[in-house]
Motif scaffolding. Sequence first.
Motif, PDB file in Angstrom:
ATOM      1  N   LEU A 106      20.768  -8.233  -8.523  1.00 36.80           N
ATOM      2  CA  LEU A 106      20.126  -8.258  -7.211  1.00 36.80           C
ATOM      3  C   LEU A 106      19.114  -9.394  -7.216  1.00 36.80           C
ATOM      4  O   LEU A 106      18.179  -9.396  -8.015  1.00 36.80           O
ATOM      5  N   ASP A 107      19.304 -10.359  -6.319  1.00 36.81           N
ATOM      6  CA  ASP A 107      18.448 -11.540  -6.248  1.00 36.81           C
ATOM      7  C   ASP A 107      17.716 -11.571  -4.908  1.00 36.81           C
ATOM      8  O   ASP A 107      18.304 -11.270  -3.859  1.00 36.81           O
ATOM      9  N   TYR A 108      16.448 -11.970  -4.963  1.00 36.71           N
ATOM     10  CA  TYR A 108      15.661 -12.173  -3.750  1.00 36.71           C
ATOM     11  C   TYR A 108      15.161 -13.613  -3.722  1.00 36.71           C
ATOM     12  O   TYR A 108      14.646 -14.122  -4.724  1.00 36.71           O
ATOM     13  N   HIS A 109      15.336 -14.279  -2.574  1.00 35.45           N
ATOM     14  CA  HIS A 109      14.869 -15.649  -2.390  1.00 35.45           C
ATOM     15  C   HIS A 109      13.917 -15.718  -1.193  1.00 35.45           C
ATOM     16  O   HIS A 109      14.211 -15.159  -0.122  1.00 35.45           O
ATOM     17  N   TYR A 110      12.817 -16.419  -1.376  1.00 39.01           N
ATOM     18  CA  TYR A 110      11.872 -16.718  -0.305  1.00 39.01           C
ATOM     19  C   TYR A 110      11.946 -18.219  -0.071  1.00 39.01           C
ATOM     20  O   TYR A 110      11.521 -19.020  -0.908  1.00 39.01           O
TER      21      TYR A 110
ATOM     22  N   LEU B  28       8.707 -30.132  10.038  1.00 44.49           N
ATOM     23  CA  LEU B  28       9.569 -31.123  10.670  1.00 44.49           C
ATOM     24  C   LEU B  28       9.074 -31.460  12.071  1.00 44.49           C
ATOM     25  O   LEU B  28       8.641 -30.579  12.820  1.00 44.49           O
ATOM     26  N   ARG B  29       9.214 -32.710  12.412  1.00 49.34           N
ATOM     27  CA  ARG B  29       8.915 -33.133  13.776  1.00 49.34           C
ATOM     28  C   ARG B  29      10.122 -32.865  14.669  1.00 49.34           C
ATOM     29  O   ARG B  29      11.262 -32.864  14.221  1.00 49.34           O
ATOM     30  N   ALA B  30       9.851 -32.676  15.951  1.00 51.27           N
ATOM     31  CA  ALA B  30      10.936 -32.466  16.898  1.00 51.27           C
ATOM     32  C   ALA B  30      11.712 -33.771  17.101  1.00 51.27           C
ATOM     33  O   ALA B  30      11.149 -34.872  17.022  1.00 51.27           O
ATOM     34  N   SER B  31      13.025 -33.627  17.340  1.00 52.59           N
ATOM     35  CA  SER B  31      13.871 -34.775  17.638  1.00 52.59           C
ATOM     36  C   SER B  31      14.588 -34.520  18.955  1.00 52.59           C
ATOM     37  O   SER B  31      14.362 -33.505  19.616  1.00 52.59           O
ATOM     38  N   GLU B  32      15.462 -35.428  19.352  1.00 53.10           N
ATOM     39  CA  GLU B  32      16.193 -35.261  20.608  1.00 53.10           C
ATOM     40  C   GLU B  32      17.133 -34.068  20.562  1.00 53.10           C
ATOM     41  O   GLU B  32      17.462 -33.492  21.600  1.00 53.10           O
ATOM     42  N   THR B  33      17.591 -33.700  19.367  1.00 51.55           N
ATOM     43  CA  THR B  33      18.581 -32.622  19.246  1.00 51.55           C
ATOM     44  C   THR B  33      18.048 -31.384  18.534  1.00 51.55           C
ATOM     45  O   THR B  33      18.692 -30.344  18.569  1.00 51.55           O
ATOM     46  N   HIS B  34      16.890 -31.482  17.879  1.00 50.93           N
ATOM     47  CA  HIS B  34      16.365 -30.352  17.117  1.00 50.93           C
ATOM     48  C   HIS B  34      14.896 -30.109  17.451  1.00 50.93           C
ATOM     49  O   HIS B  34      14.152 -31.060  17.741  1.00 50.93           O
ATOM     50  N   ALA B  35      14.516 -28.858  17.367  1.00 51.42           N
ATOM     51  CA  ALA B  35      13.107 -28.501  17.570  1.00 51.42           C
ATOM     52  C   ALA B  35      12.308 -28.822  16.313  1.00 51.42           C
ATOM     53  O   ALA B  35      12.846 -28.933  15.213  1.00 51.42           O
ATOM     54  N   GLY B  36      11.018 -28.960  16.472  1.00 46.81           N
ATOM     55  CA  GLY B  36      10.148 -29.146  15.332  1.00 46.81           C
ATOM     56  C   GLY B  36       9.697 -27.809  14.779  1.00 46.81           C
ATOM     57  O   GLY B  36      10.065 -26.739  15.272  1.00 46.81           O
ATOM     58  N   THR B  37       8.907 -27.848  13.692  1.00 49.92           N
ATOM     59  CA  THR B  37       8.414 -26.615  13.073  1.00 49.92           C
ATOM     60  C   THR B  37       6.906 -26.705  12.892  1.00 49.92           C
ATOM     61  O   THR B  37       6.356 -27.776  12.624  1.00 49.92           O
ATOM     62  N   SER B  38       6.256 -25.571  13.052  1.00 49.12           N
ATOM     63  CA  SER B  38       4.829 -25.457  12.743  1.00 49.12           C
ATOM     64  C   SER B  38       4.593 -24.462  11.617  1.00 49.12           C
ATOM     65  O   SER B  38       3.481 -24.315  11.122  1.00 49.12           O
ATOM     66  N   ASN B  39       5.674 -23.787  11.229  1.00 50.43           N
ATOM     67  CA  ASN B  39       5.635 -22.804  10.138  1.00 50.43           C
ATOM     68  C   ASN B  39       6.736 -23.151   9.147  1.00 50.43           C
ATOM     69  O   ASN B  39       7.907 -23.237   9.516  1.00 50.43           O
ATOM     70  N   ARG B  40       6.375 -23.352   7.897  1.00 50.55           N
ATOM     71  CA  ARG B  40       7.362 -23.785   6.904  1.00 50.55           C
ATOM     72  C   ARG B  40       8.306 -22.666   6.461  1.00 50.55           C
ATOM     73  O   ARG B  40       9.373 -22.935   5.905  1.00 50.55           O
ATOM     74  N   TYR B  41       7.935 -21.424   6.679  1.00 53.15           N
ATOM     75  CA  TYR B  41       8.779 -20.304   6.235  1.00 53.15           C
ATOM     76  C   TYR B  41      10.129 -20.339   6.950  1.00 53.15           C
ATOM     77  O   TYR B  41      10.204 -20.347   8.176  1.00 53.15           O
ATOM     78  N   LEU B  42      11.224 -20.336   6.165  1.00 56.67           N
ATOM     79  CA  LEU B  42      12.575 -20.385   6.710  1.00 56.67           C
ATOM     80  C   LEU B  42      13.245 -19.018   6.753  1.00 56.67           C
ATOM     81  O   LEU B  42      13.999 -18.711   7.679  1.00 56.67           O
ATOM     82  N   GLY B  43      13.012 -18.198   5.736  1.00 62.31           N
ATOM     83  CA  GLY B  43      13.661 -16.897   5.710  1.00 62.31           C
ATOM     84  C   GLY B  43      13.754 -16.350   4.301  1.00 62.31           C
ATOM     85  O   GLY B  43      13.423 -17.028   3.315  1.00 62.31           O
ATOM     86  N   SER B  44      14.236 -15.113   4.209  1.00 61.41           N
ATOM     87  CA  SER B  44      14.427 -14.441   2.932  1.00 61.41           C
ATOM     88  C   SER B  44      15.889 -14.018   2.805  1.00 61.41           C
ATOM     89  O   SER B  44      16.515 -13.624   3.798  1.00 61.41           O
ATOM     90  N   GLU B  45      16.386 -14.094   1.608  1.00 65.30           N
ATOM     91  CA  GLU B  45      17.788 -13.745   1.357  1.00 65.30           C
ATOM     92  C   GLU B  45      17.876 -12.735   0.220  1.00 65.30           C
ATOM     93  O   GLU B  45      17.182 -12.853  -0.798  1.00 65.30           O
ATOM     94  N   LEU B  46      18.762 -11.752   0.393  1.00 66.65           N
ATOM     95  CA  LEU B  46      19.084 -10.774  -0.640  1.00 66.65           C
ATOM     96  C   LEU B  46      20.549 -10.925  -1.020  1.00 66.65           C
ATOM     97  O   LEU B  46      21.419 -10.939  -0.150  1.00 66.65           O
ATOM     98  N   ASP B  47      20.802 -11.039  -2.323  1.00 65.98           N
ATOM     99  CA  ASP B  47      22.165 -11.173  -2.841  1.00 65.98           C
ATOM    100  C   ASP B  47      22.421 -10.080  -3.869  1.00 65.98           C
ATOM    101  O   ASP B  47      21.699  -9.983  -4.872  1.00 65.98           O
ATOM    102  N   ALA B  48      23.437  -9.258  -3.630  1.00 66.72           N
ATOM    103  CA  ALA B  48      23.825  -8.208  -4.569  1.00 66.72           C
ATOM    104  C   ALA B  48      25.256  -8.467  -5.036  1.00 66.72           C
ATOM    105  O   ALA B  48      26.142  -8.731  -4.219  1.00 66.72           O
ATOM    106  N   VAL B  49      25.476  -8.393  -6.352  1.00 64.90           N
ATOM    107  CA  VAL B  49      26.795  -8.642  -6.929  1.00 64.90           C
ATOM    108  C   VAL B  49      27.065  -7.602  -8.012  1.00 64.90           C
ATOM    109  O   VAL B  49      26.230  -7.379  -8.898  1.00 64.90           O
TER     110      VAL B  49
END
Length: 423
Positions: free
Chosen positions: A334-338, A345-366
């Motif tokens: 069981l793995d946990y990733h933060y 990131l700055r905003a571009s013509e096709t993507h939004a920018g970010t003010s919070n660096r947190y992307l997400g958490s992932e759980l992997d069970a094998v």
Amino acid sequence: MKVSFTRKLLLLSILVWLPLEAAWAQLYLTPQVRPRAEWRNGYQSLPNGQDGAFFVSQRSRLTLDYKQDKVQMRFSLQDVRVWGNEVHLKDVPSTAMHEAWGEVALSDKFAVRLGRQEFVYNNDRLLGNVDWVQQARSHDGMVLKARWRGISLDAGGAFNQEKEALFDTHYSMNNYKVLGFLWAKKQLGEQLSLSAMHISDGFQRPDTVGGVYFRHTYGLDLNYKHERVQFNGSLYRQSGEHGSGKKIAAYLAVGEATYTLQPFQFTLGTTYLSGMAGHEHKVRSFNTLYATNHKYYGFMDYFINVPADTRQGGLHDNYLKTTFSPSASYNLSLDYHYFALAKNLRASETHAGTSNRYLGSELDAVLQYKHSDQIQFSIGYSSMFAGSSMAAIKPGDASAYADWGWVMVNFQPRILLKSFEKE
């Protein structure tokens, strides 16, 4: 180039029955059939409102290993497909040569290997075979090997061309044109080892005939193991010239500690890949080159192509991994990733920018079950709990539940075809 499976199988059959000299020699055949069923609903990218995908892929591989005195050879053929991707009664050639190399020992200290082969070093962090992917990765090149006084030294490289040309060496395929690496490892006692690696890869410039821009990656890996405790640390720097024409100034840092208390094993670690915040004069996002990123940055493969998968923003991965092995047959992990960006990131013509660096958490069970040396079963399930900033680098809905499940069976016997001893 892919040719018919029947033709290659006939070639292997001829090699198997060729007489061997009455000297020490061994000939092994390793067939592999590896089907894997997958459910994807947010694998590699965020859910976007569409139904999830389900399919079965399969690797069918046949490997012949030959060894006699100072000579080793390997031929590995494989067919990779998704069940149902060919029309019935159609003869569609789809078999490829994964490995085809020969190695000769020049002495008891030096050897050279030539041909199509896997480059796997330092636990796949920068050079790996990506074996999870059914196709896997191999290179057309050569490796010079030296072993003496507890020192291991490999120097390898490749020069790619897309055809036998009469003039010019312009290379238009989306691969490196030139690759060279130097790897050295020294065992410093029973508990400590140190390895150093330098990798230079060159890419064809799109605006010139013969020009190549080179990227250089170099650093150290330190490993310490004492009874139940193990520490691993890596530090790499990247320089050279980017395809945009900018200079590269990036780095990778890894720190990891493992504690084993049978039947449990706990690993706590952090990985930092530098990134860039905007239109800087230098490229500061670290590229993981030819690594097996699947084993490092979450099994859902959101960051399989760094730095492209972070929009050059870099990645900070803090992780905790737990393994439970009650017997030699069973293994549960069981793995946990933060996940966080190294830079906002700055905003571009096709993507939004970010003010919070947190992307997400992932759980992997094998869960893995080894039925025998010939048959292994695996089942896995992963979930991504994305933060709002994930939508700035991945298309889709960050608030939707993202999951991925798979079941895999690996049939892989190893068959001794012939063995002779010196008289």
